[in-house]
Design a protein around this motif. Structure first.
Motif, mmCIF file in Angstrom:
data_model
loop_
_atom_site.group_PDB
_atom_site.id
_atom_site.type_symbol
_atom_site.label_atom_id
_atom_site.label_comp_id
_atom_site.label_asym_id
_atom_site.label_seq_id
_atom_site.Cartn_x
_atom_site.Cartn_y
_atom_site.Cartn_z
ATOM 1 N N UNK A 1 11.544 17.179 27.728
ATOM 2 C CA UNK A 1 12.469 16.040 27.624
ATOM 3 C C UNK A 1 11.679 14.821 27.168
ATOM 4 N N UNK A 2 11.375 14.726 25.857
ATOM 5 C CA UNK A 2 10.491 13.655 25.373
ATOM 6 C C UNK A 2 10.984 12.250 25.679
ATOM 7 N N UNK A 3 12.273 11.994 25.555
ATOM 8 C CA UNK A 3 12.771 10.631 25.792
ATOM 9 C C UNK A 3 12.626 10.225 27.247
ATOM 10 N N UNK A 4 12.823 11.176 28.148
ATOM 11 C CA UNK A 4 12.630 10.874 29.579
ATOM 12 C C UNK A 4 11.146 10.609 29.841
ATOM 13 N N UNK A 5 10.275 11.437 29.267
ATOM 14 C CA UNK A 5 8.833 11.241 29.447
ATOM 15 C C UNK A 5 8.405 9.887 28.887
ATOM 16 N N UNK A 6 8.936 9.514 27.735
ATOM 17 C CA UNK A 6 8.593 8.216 27.136
ATOM 18 C C UNK A 6 9.055 7.073 28.031
ATOM 19 N N UNK A 7 10.275 7.172 28.517
ATOM 20 C CA UNK A 7 10.814 6.120 29.388
ATOM 21 C C UNK A 7 9.993 5.993 30.664
ATOM 22 N N UNK A 8 9.593 7.130 31.237
ATOM 23 C CA UNK A 8 8.780 7.090 32.454
ATOM 24 C C UNK A 8 7.416 6.464 32.183
ATOM 25 N N UNK A 9 6.808 6.793 31.040
ATOM 26 C CA UNK A 9 5.522 6.179 30.683
ATOM 27 C C UNK A 9 5.678 4.675 30.499
ATOM 28 N N UNK A 10 6.699 4.291 29.780
ATOM 29 C CA UNK A 10 6.954 2.875 29.523
ATOM 30 C C UNK A 10 7.197 2.118 30.828
ATOM 31 N N UNK A 11 8.011 2.696 31.703
ATOM 32 C CA UNK A 11 8.294 2.052 32.988
ATOM 33 C C UNK A 11 7.020 1.941 33.831
ATOM 34 N N UNK A 12 6.221 3.000 33.851
ATOM 35 C CA UNK A 12 4.976 2.975 34.620
ATOM 36 C C UNK A 12 4.024 1.897 34.125
ATOM 37 N N UNK A 13 3.932 1.753 32.813
ATOM 38 C CA UNK A 13 3.037 0.737 32.264
ATOM 39 C C UNK A 13 3.598 -0.675 32.460
ATOM 40 N N UNK A 14 4.919 -0.805 32.454
ATOM 41 C CA UNK A 14 5.527 -2.101 32.774
ATOM 42 C C UNK A 14 5.215 -2.469 34.229
ATOM 43 N N UNK A 15 5.305 -1.486 35.116
ATOM 44 C CA UNK A 15 4.968 -1.715 36.524
ATOM 45 C C UNK A 15 3.487 -2.089 36.648
ATOM 46 N N UNK A 16 2.630 -1.468 35.838
ATOM 47 C CA UNK A 16 1.218 -1.846 35.827
ATOM 48 C C UNK A 16 1.080 -3.323 35.455
ATOM 49 N N UNK A 17 1.823 -3.770 34.450
ATOM 50 C CA UNK A 17 1.795 -5.185 34.058
ATOM 51 C C UNK A 17 2.241 -6.091 35.195
ATOM 52 N N UNK A 18 3.315 -5.702 35.861
ATOM 53 C CA UNK A 18 3.779 -6.472 37.025
ATOM 54 C C UNK A 18 2.693 -6.481 38.094
ATOM 55 N N UNK A 19 2.030 -5.353 38.268
ATOM 56 C CA UNK A 19 0.940 -5.260 39.241
ATOM 57 C C UNK A 19 -0.222 -6.188 38.912
ATOM 58 N N UNK A 20 -0.527 -6.343 37.621
ATOM 59 C CA UNK A 20 -1.595 -7.285 37.246
ATOM 60 C C UNK A 20 -1.200 -8.699 37.638
ATOM 61 N N UNK A 21 0.038 -9.056 37.352
ATOM 62 C CA UNK A 21 0.532 -10.386 37.702
ATOM 63 C C UNK A 21 0.479 -10.603 39.227
ATOM 64 N N UNK A 22 1.019 -9.641 39.978
ATOM 65 C CA UNK A 22 1.048 -9.783 41.441
ATOM 66 C C UNK A 22 -0.364 -9.840 42.037
ATOM 67 N N UNK A 23 -1.254 -9.000 41.541
ATOM 68 C CA UNK A 23 -2.623 -8.991 42.050
ATOM 69 C C UNK A 23 -3.330 -10.307 41.752
ATOM 70 N N UNK A 24 -3.117 -10.841 40.552
ATOM 71 C CA UNK A 24 -3.720 -12.133 40.203
ATOM 72 C C UNK A 24 -3.202 -13.220 41.140
ATOM 73 N N UNK A 25 -1.900 -13.181 41.457
ATOM 74 C CA UNK A 25 -1.362 -14.186 42.366
ATOM 75 C C UNK A 25 -1.914 -14.033 43.782
ATOM 76 N N UNK A 26 -2.084 -12.803 44.214
ATOM 77 C CA UNK A 26 -2.679 -12.588 45.544
ATOM 78 C C UNK A 26 -4.094 -13.182 45.558
ATOM 79 N N UNK A 27 -4.833 -12.997 44.480
ATOM 80 C CA UNK A 27 -6.184 -13.585 44.405
ATOM 81 C C UNK A 27 -6.126 -15.102 44.475
ATOM 82 N N UNK A 28 -5.139 -15.688 43.832
ATOM 83 C CA UNK A 28 -4.976 -17.156 43.886
ATOM 84 C C UNK A 28 -4.666 -17.566 45.324
#
Length: 163
Positions: free
Chosen positions: A132-159
């Protein structure tokens, strides 16, 4: 330089942890399987042997310690991605984080699995050889978006803790 390295390591590890917690939530609450990082370890373990392309990484010969290696690589890549974000947007971003650069970088970082890891492990470009390539792509995209959110949240925790 030391400050840059500290920010890169903490933000990268924190963001990767957020991504892993997201995957755990999806698995426990919705039965969505997550990436088996031992397969990443297997792929990396074959690199010194001159083999970086596999028809199916699951059918390739196992590597001693592939699970630990895979998890270590997963977190190391998170640190590398955080270092790249800081290199692009500057260290000041870590001192006063804003959401959009982190989210954008997280989403753009999906290029790595789409065009390097997935093809090399036998899943095809952007998971084109998966059931199911489209599902796999969506899951990868969502996971990497969550990684981006995680970078933001982690940076704020450091602040907030006064890094």
């Amino acid at each position: 330089m030391a400050e840059y390295c500290v920010y890169a390591v903490v933000i990268g590890v924190g963001a990767t942890l957020v991504m892993d917690l997201w995957a755990l939530l999806l698995k426990r609450c919705f039965g969505v399987p997550s990436l088996d990082f031992s397969m990443v370890g297997r792929w990396v373990g074959h690199l010194p042997r001159g083999r970086w392309m596999h028809a199916s990484i699951a059918k390739s010969s196992p590597i001693a310690g592939e699970s630990s290696l895979g998890w270590g690589i997963h977190y190391a890549i998170g640190v590398i991605f955080a270092a790249l974000l800081l290199l692009i947007v500057g260290l000041e971003w870590a001192r006063q984080p804003s959401f959009l650069p982190a989210l954008t970088f997280g989403v753009v970082s999906v290029v790595a699995p789409f065009f390097v890891l997935q093809p090399a492990m036998g899943a095809g470009v952007a998971a084109s050889r998966t059931p199911k390539p489209n599902i796999a792509r969506l899951r990868s995209l969502a996971g990497h978006a969550v990684f981006g959110v995680g970078m933001y949240l982690t940076a704020w925790v450091m602040v907030l803790v006064g890094r």
